[in-house]
Scaffold this active site. Structure first.
Site, PDB file in Angstrom:
ATOM      1  N   ARG A 957      37.105  43.891  31.425  1.00  0.00           N
ATOM      2  CA  ARG A 957      37.889  43.195  32.442  1.00  0.00           C
ATOM      3  C   ARG A 957      38.516  41.961  31.804  1.00  0.00           C
ATOM      4  O   ARG A 957      37.832  41.167  31.156  1.00  0.00           O
ATOM      5  CB  ARG A 957      37.009  42.811  33.632  1.00  0.00           C
ATOM      6  CG  ARG A 957      37.772  42.222  34.806  1.00  0.00           C
ATOM      7  CD  ARG A 957      36.815  41.882  35.942  1.00  0.00           C
ATOM      8  NE  ARG A 957      36.168  43.078  36.474  1.00  0.00           N
ATOM      9  CZ  ARG A 957      34.986  43.076  37.089  1.00  0.00           C
ATOM     10  NH1 ARG A 957      34.312  41.943  37.216  1.00  0.00           N
ATOM     11  NH2 ARG A 957      34.465  44.192  37.560  1.00  0.00           N
ATOM     12  N   ARG A1026      34.289  33.315  37.935  1.00  0.00           N
ATOM     13  CA  ARG A1026      35.091  34.436  37.444  1.00  0.00           C
ATOM     14  C   ARG A1026      36.577  34.152  37.613  1.00  0.00           C
ATOM     15  O   ARG A1026      36.984  33.034  37.881  1.00  0.00           O
ATOM     16  CB  ARG A1026      34.665  35.714  38.170  1.00  0.00           C
ATOM     17  CG  ARG A1026      33.191  36.059  37.916  1.00  0.00           C
ATOM     18  CD  ARG A1026      32.835  37.442  38.412  1.00  0.00           C
ATOM     19  NE  ARG A1026      31.465  37.800  38.095  1.00  0.00           N
ATOM     20  CZ  ARG A1026      30.940  39.010  38.333  1.00  0.00           C
ATOM     21  NH1 ARG A1026      31.677  39.956  38.896  1.00  0.00           N
ATOM     22  NH2 ARG A1026      29.689  39.277  38.022  1.00  0.00           N
ATOM     23  N   LYS A1091      27.103  35.323  40.387  1.00  0.00           N
ATOM     24  CA  LYS A1091      28.541  35.164  40.172  1.00  0.00           C
ATOM     25  C   LYS A1091      29.129  34.173  41.174  1.00  0.00           C
ATOM     26  O   LYS A1091      28.591  33.954  42.263  1.00  0.00           O
ATOM     27  CB  LYS A1091      29.234  36.513  40.297  1.00  0.00           C
ATOM     28  CG  LYS A1091      29.010  37.225  41.622  1.00  0.00           C
ATOM     29  CD  LYS A1091      29.565  38.638  41.557  1.00  0.00           C
ATOM     30  CE  LYS A1091      29.143  39.458  42.765  1.00  0.00           C
ATOM     31  NZ  LYS A1091      29.567  40.871  42.664  1.00  0.00           N
ATOM     32  N   LYS A1093      33.031  33.041  42.796  1.00  0.00           N
ATOM     33  CA  LYS A1093      34.427  33.459  42.910  1.00  0.00           C
ATOM     34  C   LYS A1093      35.245  32.407  43.645  1.00  0.00           C
ATOM     35  O   LYS A1093      34.803  31.872  44.660  1.00  0.00           O
ATOM     36  CB  LYS A1093      34.522  34.804  43.637  1.00  0.00           C
ATOM     37  CG  LYS A1093      33.849  35.946  42.892  1.00  0.00           C
ATOM     38  CD  LYS A1093      33.996  37.276  43.627  1.00  0.00           C
ATOM     39  CE  LYS A1093      33.359  38.410  42.847  1.00  0.00           C
ATOM     40  NZ  LYS A1093      33.518  39.724  43.537  1.00  0.00           N
ATOM     41  N   CYS A1312      37.582  50.478  45.683  1.00  0.00           N
ATOM     42  CA  CYS A1312      37.019  50.150  44.377  1.00  0.00           C
ATOM     43  C   CYS A1312      37.023  51.393  43.496  1.00  0.00           C
ATOM     44  O   CYS A1312      37.383  52.484  43.930  1.00  0.00           O
ATOM     45  CB  CYS A1312      35.610  49.604  44.544  1.00  0.00           C
ATOM     46  SG  CYS A1312      34.422  50.862  45.086  1.00  0.00           S
ATOM     47  N   CYS A1318      31.473  53.771  37.636  1.00  0.00           N
ATOM     48  CA  CYS A1318      30.630  52.679  38.119  1.00  0.00           C
ATOM     49  C   CYS A1318      29.187  53.145  38.269  1.00  0.00           C
ATOM     50  O   CYS A1318      28.908  54.113  38.988  1.00  0.00           O
ATOM     51  CB  CYS A1318      31.159  52.152  39.455  1.00  0.00           C
ATOM     52  SG  CYS A1318      30.136  50.812  40.112  1.00  0.00           S
ATOM     53  N   CYS A1357      29.713  51.610  47.093  1.00  0.00           N
ATOM     54  CA  CYS A1357      28.378  51.049  47.273  1.00  0.00           C
ATOM     55  C   CYS A1357      28.520  49.795  48.134  1.00  0.00           C
ATOM     56  O   CYS A1357      29.636  49.356  48.420  1.00  0.00           O
ATOM     57  CB  CYS A1357      27.742  50.722  45.917  1.00  0.00           C
ATOM     58  SG  CYS A1357      28.380  49.210  45.159  1.00  0.00           S
ATOM     59  N   CYS A1361      33.160  45.262  46.342  1.00  0.00           N
ATOM     60  CA  CYS A1361      34.220  44.838  45.425  1.00  0.00           C
ATOM     61  C   CYS A1361      35.597  44.859  46.087  1.00  0.00           C
ATOM     62  O   CYS A1361      36.450  44.042  45.768  1.00  0.00           O
ATOM     63  CB  CYS A1361      34.230  45.718  44.178  1.00  0.00           C
ATOM     64  SG  CYS A1361      32.769  45.480  43.133  1.00  0.00           S
TER      65      CYS A1361
END
Length: 1462
Positions: A957, A1026, A1091, A1093, A1312, A1318, A1357, A1361
């Site tokens: 990424r 991120r 994480k 964001k 996603c 994934c 899932c 995302c």
């Protein structure tokens, strides 16, 4: 199914102010009247409807009521007395906004009386055409105030795509459009070549000829400027037709051409004429009878045509010549005498009379100077031939051939030849003979042209053309163009020679054709037999495409002696044959390369094409999965063999299968490494050998000691084997706990995965404890499936192998995961099934099964604490007190602290060629470097069965702050995808690039190439801040520049400072000369708990979903339009764990306002407050949203302000109204232009007829501005200067990137990646959402909601995302084919949705949405969005905060899940 009458009546009703309906003879009733009556009960429109009896005068009624009407329609069957009465008033009627809809059965005799009485005359043959021409006629009559006759056939029922009621009047009243590309707007640019495309592209079905006609009628045509009496009327028709095409997206050509591209005979057909395909004959179907310009007629009659036949469906005609005949004669007489073909008038009454044999007889007969009747032979007396059916999936390959070769393509055994040449036409032998004859004729043509060069009387110009064509006769394009020039020169030459006559007779062979024979399961199964052998041995320049449809999973059920791919080996052994093995669902680019190389090869070529499917209903996703299994397992290798390269001394064989190539490369790497080691230091080899004896002695000593220890322990208790199956690691943790505690109690314990045991080895064990979790829909985890399958097979055989086995099972699951009664059996299904199966096979339980439930107070520990003592009791060690010193589990916090600022052993792992993976601890660290380790889950089971490791690859990424990149950077990303990835790349929901399928040895080169264009991957993932995203806002260029600069500033301020990234990936080279110091002033050695964001939004567009981010900045603009600062939001987050109510999504809270200068420091302090207060003990509760809810919003804000040293000022007013992208063109306040492109789910790739990746590459080569990636996974080509707009538009149109003709639902969707890459995916997402939208958008269109935006998102899932929890409708994967369904999110991302149904499959989704969408269409209030409606209508309760997300889940009132089930 609809009839033409019902479609025409519906349009007339919705478009007209007044309708005059002529009644049939009693006792019959008007079919139009029935439709009007039905519409009056459902439609809001109420036109004035007048009935006229059969003997009445419709003309006077029309004149009385038409003068004040915007549009008046007359509907009637084409009865003689009705038409005659209309003719009497034609002069007055022709100046009214009037459409005369006349239904005909099988005779145009009556309606043709109106041919010269009204300005416009349209003819429709199908219900769809009748619908479209009704719209066109209504538009034409209303805008131009002139009468239009619309004659349509009403004998057929067919499916009709109808215009929604709400759009009819806006269409009629819309502005006039001026065409620059032809009557059909977007299709007209094809010019003269358009019709040829239609004729040759049989894979496109019956619509091919229509596409061709579009190009022929372009306004840019050479004859468009010819002035004729009806030219002004024709321009009016063109404008109306263009408006119609723009609305309905279907062609409305005045003439439709199909048949031969070089015809000696042209048939003009008027009536219900079936499709006729005869060599040397083209058929022109007339859709516009008046005005019919001579120039348009001459365009479709080539100068070399010798005969024109006018074929009209007439039972009788009172004069010798029909109006159409006279018009054609008039047009043809504008040509020179020597170019005038003979004209023949022919009538017919029954469409069954129009068959190839009757036409052939007509052609063989001498031309007649009087009209003749067709039908000497009845159709029933002829042999009925049925065109073989071409399976729809096979169009994947035929479309590629059509796309690559266009007019040059000739399928020599096309099913279309059956009607002309019989059923044998599709056999390879016949096709080979046909090709041989064509090649012989072309060779004769070449010899004739060469002979002509020797004739002294040949003019210099003609001699030059002959020489030129001989030199380029094999050129793809030049052979055709020069050939046409040569034909023209020969026809105009005064030289008389039999050689010239022969050349003109062979004119069809001037172009260099690409000749193919296609073999398929459906209609040609000749493999390895005489046909294929003769083609290979012939030496002819012929290409053979053999399509293998056997699915990989069904390979064992097929005849092993009849494998199609063996034909490749057979052909290669022949020595002079080009051979390729391809699979379009694996590598589209390789298919293109193979077919082009096959075409270039001068000799036989065999292309083996894989297309696995069981039946035509098989979805494309299944074809894709079967293809991947076959290719990656090596069952269907992708390769190319070119014997020409062998003759040149080059390697003739190219292996294109990435997986096979990677395995081979790894093997060669290992062999090369060892051989180099021995050669460079020979003494090492000796040392290795000399120490072998000592090593063996040491190994034996250890083994003896272990045997002694085992013996001592076994004197007291039998050994215990602990086997586990685990995907997420929880079952493995419990298994290791059991094994360690067993050792502490003096037991001899061993541990392994369930699949490490076979039935034979398991049968020799005495005591075995099994620990297993659940995967998917009640399936065993990945590392337990092989033994599970073996146990089931043994049970079916009635075997009892476990007579000495004593066992117990502990199963882990979530009782809430499958809440519906009918799904309850999935709870702990693998453990329960294993327990029952072992008993069935002869095993004996030493302890009852234990069930660990995530819903218990202590989770699975509650059940485990009950089950474990039963195990110790069995071995008699339950009374032993052990002070267990179990090692603490290694967590991400330990890994980060011990990593040396993100170094770990990544560098060493990259050098390890023994595996395609990295060490598990390193895979946690590579996330900080922007890298995730993955494997191809489509083929995971297959590789496990083969005993090889998973097909490991990596996702990379890129970090692109603000989502902006330059054309140079785009081109680099494109190259990286091709050279190091899987040939595609993804635009993510964080507005950046993502590559998949990068194998380990390509990681370092990929990242180095990313850094070469001043991008990087540092902090694109991991427990850090991120990629910072910001709104695209094309119309506010200055504001975007400020916001983008702010996003870059925040990203740079919060970037990790470790030098590990540069040491590992860039060999300590600094990026752009920036010195990077190994110190983490913000993060420290532990970095963040999870994480983090950040998003920057610019009202009124919340295209970044600012409330779904940990930290958000909402831009506030002052009265002068300048950026004043930002409202600050904190606490958003999407991730959830199924069944764990301690986890939930949350939307952010606004806590105040900051200036632009304060923004980066505010971001820092919010992040540091989370760093110091986040939950590092439980990663599932470590995000900022949980920290805020645990501390309290006020307390958290106070801590942030304490660190800032000042308080934030109150938030300022703002308004959001959407979170979707604004598609299409726009102009910024700096005068530069922008265009937002729709890229479904962000996947940049080339597909048949959608070469988006190539198109964007071509744009990047010439673009001088930037690209903006959006958080909705789309692309904006930004900052286009005015002089470049036309070229950008041309490229967009060429690659169909400008197509925005999608439903509002599709334009608002997002998904996603999910399967196959994934590792967290539980269900399909990116590959499935478009399929689901295909079905849901039909429901929307049925209810008039085609253009209404409904935000629908899907993830594989619950990690979120694609931000599903703020969508109006969302689907979150739980198991393959099974999803949680959520409703009620805010349209602009301001409100969470809520679970409406915990488990749904596709049929249930459609059953739920159909009545819901219909009710929405009928009951919504103005401006109400779908997410708001489902709350107001009582389907679901609103979610007011994250902690209340589970309250009211399952629906409200009568819509609750339990009530619905009852």
């Amino acid at each position: 199914m609809s009839s033409a009458t019902s479609s025409v009546a519906r349009v007339a009703y919705l478009a007209s102010d007044v309708i005059v309906d002529s009644q049939p003879t009693l006792p019959s009733t008007s079919q139009f009247a029935k439709v009007y009556s039905s519409l009056s009960a459902t439609s809001s429109r109420r036109p004035k409807i007048l009935s006229v009896p059969l003997g009445g005068d419709p003309g006077s009624t029309l004149l009385r009521n038409g003068s004040d009407a915007g549009l008046i329609s007359f509907t009637s069957s084409a009865a003689a007395q009705t038409v005659i009465r209309l003719v009497l008033n034609a002069a007055e009627l022709s100046s009214l906004p009037l459409v005369l809809h006349l239904a005909v059965k099988d005779d145009l005799s009556e309606v043709l009386l109106l041919h010269s009485a009204v300005p416009f005359f349209l003819v429709s043959r199908t219900p769809q055409q009748a619908h479209d021409n009704s719209l066109l006629a209504s538009r034409l009559a209303r805008t131009e105030k002139k009468a239009v006759v619309h004659a349509f056939y009403d004998a057929k029922n067919d499916s009709v795509e109808e215009i929604p009621e709400s759009e009819v009047q806006p269409f009629l009243l819309s502005e006039k459009l001026v065409s620059t590309n032809g009557v059909n707007g977007h299709n007209g640019s094809n010019g003269h070549n358009g019709h040829a495309n239609g004729r040759n592209g049989y894979a496109n079905g019956h619509n091919g000829h229509a596409n061709g006609a579009n190009g022929t009628n372009g306004v840019n045509d050479h004859s468009a400027n010819v002035v004729s009496p009806g030219s002004e009327l024709f321009k009016l028709y063109e404008r109306a037709a263009l408006s119609t095409v723009v609305r309905i997206r279907r062609a409305c050509p005045p003439l439709s051409v199909h048949g031969s591209s070089e015809p000696h005979t042209v048939i003009f057909g008027l009536g219900d004429i079936p499709s006729v395909d005869i060599d040397g004959v083209s058929v022109v179907s007339l859709n516009l009878l008046t005005p019919l310009l001579p120039s348009r007629i001459l365009d479709v009659i080539p100068p070399f045509a010798s005969r024109v036949i006018i074929l009209e469906q007439l039972h009788r005609w009172n004069t010798k010549w029909t109006p159409l005949y006279l018009e054609l004669v008039n047009a043809i007489h504008q040509r020179e005498v020597e170019q005038r073909p003979h004209i023949q008038s022919v009538y017919f009454s029954d469409p069954a009379q129009v068959i190839p044999l009757a036409i052939l007889k007509l052609l063989q007969a001498a031309p007649s100077s009087v009209p003749i009747q067709l039908g000497g032979t009845s159709a029933s007396s002829l042999l009925s031939l049925e065109v073989p059916h071409i399976p729809k999936h096979e169009s994947s390959y035929t479309k590629i051939l059509s796309h690559v070769f266009g007019e040059r393509l000739e399928v020599s055994n096309s099913p279309a030849l059956v009607l002309k040449q019989g059923a044998i036409a599709t056999s390879p032998e016949f096709a080979l003979g046909r090709v041989r004859g064509q090649l012989d004729q072309r060779n004769e043509l070449i010899r004739s042209v060469q002979k002509l060069l020797e004739v002294k009387e040949v003019s210099p110009e003609l001699h030059k053309l002959c020489s030129q064509w001989v030199l380029i006769k094999d050129d793809d394009t030049k052979s055709c163009s020069v050939g046409k020039e040569l034909i023209t020169a020969l026809e105009s030459s005064k030289l008389s020679s039999p050689i010239i006559d022969r050349i003109l007779a062979l004119r069809a062979h001037f172009p260099a054709r690409s000749r193919w024979i296609i073999g398929s399961d459906a209609w040609s199964y000749d493999l390895g037999a005489s046909g294929l052998h003769h083609a290979i041995a012939s030496g002819l320049d012929i290409n053979i495409l053999i399509i293998d449809t056997l699915p990989y999973t069904s390979r064992n059920s097929a005849d092993p002696h009849r494998r199609k791919q063996d034909a490749g080996l057979y052909a290669m052994n022949h020595g002079d044959v080009y051979v390729a093995s391809v699979a379009v669902y694996s590598s589209y680019a390789q298919v293109l390369q193979a077919v082009m190389e096959a075409d270039r090869h001068k000799g036989p070529s065999v292309v083996l094409a894989y297309l696995p499917y069981q039946n035509e209903d098989a979805p494309a996703l299944e074809v894709l999965k079967e293809t991947k299994l076959a290719v990656d397992a090596g069952y269907w290798p992708l390769y190319r063999w070119d014997p020409v390269k062998e003759a040149q001394g080059k390697e003739p064989f190219a292996l294109d299968s990435d997986s096979v190539k990677n395995d081979l490369q790894q093997f060669l790497d290992r062999q090369n490494h060892l051989s180099q080691l021995v050669r460079s230091k020979p003494e090492l080899a000796t040392e290795l050998v000399s120490s072998l004896g000592e090593n063996v002695k040491e190994a034996r000593r250890k083994k003896a000691q272990q045997a002694y220890d085992d013996l001592v322990v076994s004197l007291d208790a039998p050994p215990l084997v602990v086997l586990y199956a685990s995907d997420g690691g929880t079952a493995e943790k419990f298994a290791k706990r059991l094994a360690n505690r067993g050792k502490a109690r003096g037991l001899s314990t061993s541990i392994g995965t369930i699949d490490s045991m076979s039935i034979d080895t398991l049968s020799q064990e005495e005591y075995v404890a099994f620990v297993t979790s659940v995967a998917g829909q009640g399936e065993p985890p990945q590392n337990g499936r092989t033994l599970f399958k073996a146990l089931n097979a043994a049970a079916l055989r009635g075997e009892k192998p476990f007579s000495k086995l004593r066992y117990s099972v502990f199963a882990l699951g979530d009782s809430h995961y499958w809440p519906r009664p009918e799904d309850a059996h999935y709870y702990n299904k693998p453990g329960k099934d294993l327990d029952a199966r072992l008993e069935q096979l002869g095993g004996e339980r030493f302890a009852d099964i234990g069930l660990g439930d995530d819903q218990d107070a202590d989770g699975p520990d509650t059940g485990y604490k009950v089950w474990e003592p039963l195990v110790w009791k069995t071995f008699g060690v339950d009374s032993i007190e052990v002070k267990e010193a179990e090692p603490d589990p290694i967590t991400n916090e330990h890994i980060k602290a011990a990593s040396g600022y993100l170094r770990g052993t990544i560098a060493e792992g990259l050098e390890d060629v023994s595996t395609g993976a990295l060490d598990p601890s390193d895979t946690q660290l590579t996330k900080f470097h922007g890298i995730y380790q993955q494997d191809d889950r489509d083929i995971r089971d297959e590789r496990q069965a083969q005993g090889v490791e998973p097909a490991y690859s990596f996702m990379i990424r890129v970090r692109t702050p603000g989502g902006v990149c330059t054309p140079e950077q785009w081109l680099q990303m494109d190259r990286i995808a091709d050279e190091h990835g899987n040939g595609t790349f993804k635009i993510t929901t964080r507005a950046t690039f993502q590559f998949h399928g990068v194998i380990k040895r390509h990681l370092k080169p990929s990242i180095q190439e990313i850094n070469k264009v001043l991008l990087d991957t540092l902090a694109a993932c991991g427990d850090v801040n991120r990629n910072v995203i910001c709104s695209a806002i094309p119309s506010l260029s200055r504001l975007h520049a400020q916001v983008y600069g702010f996003a870059k500033l925040v990203s740079a301020h919060l970037l990790p400072r470790t030098t590990a990234y540069h040491e590992i990936w860039l060999d300590k080279k600094m990026v752009a000369g920036e010195a990077v110091k190994d110190f983490e002033p913000l993060y420290g050695e532990f970095y963040l708990p999870r994480k983090f964001k950040i998003a920057v939004a610019v009202p009124p567009t919340n295209d970044v979903d600012v409330f779904a981010n940990d930290l958000g900045f909402i831009a506030i603009v002052d009265e002068q339009g300048e950026l004043a600062g930002f409202n600050v939001t904190i606490g958003g987050g999407m991730g959830v764990t199924h069944g764990n109510k301690k986890t939930y999504p949350r939307v952010a809270d606004v806590i105040g306002f900051c200036t632009v200068e304060q923004g980066p420091i505010v971001a820092e302090k919010v992040m540091l407050t989370q760093r110091d207060n986040g939950n590092r003990a439980d990663r599932k509760n470590a995000r900022l949203k949980y920290t805020i809810d645990r501390m309290g919003l006020d307390a958290f804000k106070a801590e942030v302000e304490s660190r800032l040293g000042y308080t934030l000022t109150p938030a300022r007013p703002y308004t959001f109204d959407r979170n979707i992208d604004d598609f299409g063109w726009s102009t910024g306040d700096d005068g530069r232009h922008h265009v937002m492109l729709f890229i479904e789910n962000g996947r940049i790739q080339d597909e048949p007829e959608r070469d988006f990746k190539t198109g964007l590459r071509e744009i990047a080569k010439i673009h001088k501005g930037t690209f903006r990636l959006t958080a909705n996974q789309h692309i904006m080509i930004s900052e286009i200067s005015t002089e470049d707009v036309s070229e950008i538009k041309r490229i967009l149109a060429k690659y169909k990137l400008d197509n925005l003709n999608h439903t509002g639902l599709r334009l608002s969707s997002s998904a996603c990646v999910a399967f196959p890459t994934c590792g967290l995916a539980m269900a399909e997402s990116e590959r499935y959402l478009p399929v689901l939208i295909d079905k849901v958008e039909k429901i929307c269109e049925e209810n008039g909601l085609r253009n209404d935006s409904i935000v629908m998102r899907m993830t594989g899932c619950p990690n979120g995302c694609a931000r599903p929890y703020v969508a109006e409708v969302a689907f979150v994967g739980k198991a393959p084919g099974s999803y949680s369904m959520l409703l009620g999110g805010g349209y602009y991302g301001q409100r969470l949705n809520k679970i409406y149904r915990e488990t749904v499959s596709e049929p249930e989704i459609l059953a739920i949405l159909r009545p819901m969408i219909k009710r929405y269409a009928l009951e919504r209030i103005d401006g109400e969005h779908f997410g708001d409606f489902v709350i107001r209508a009582g389907y679901i309760a609103p979610t007011t905060s994250g902690k209340e997300w589970y309250d009211g889940m399952g629906g409200e009132g009568q819509y609750r899940e339990a009530a619905a089930a009852a």
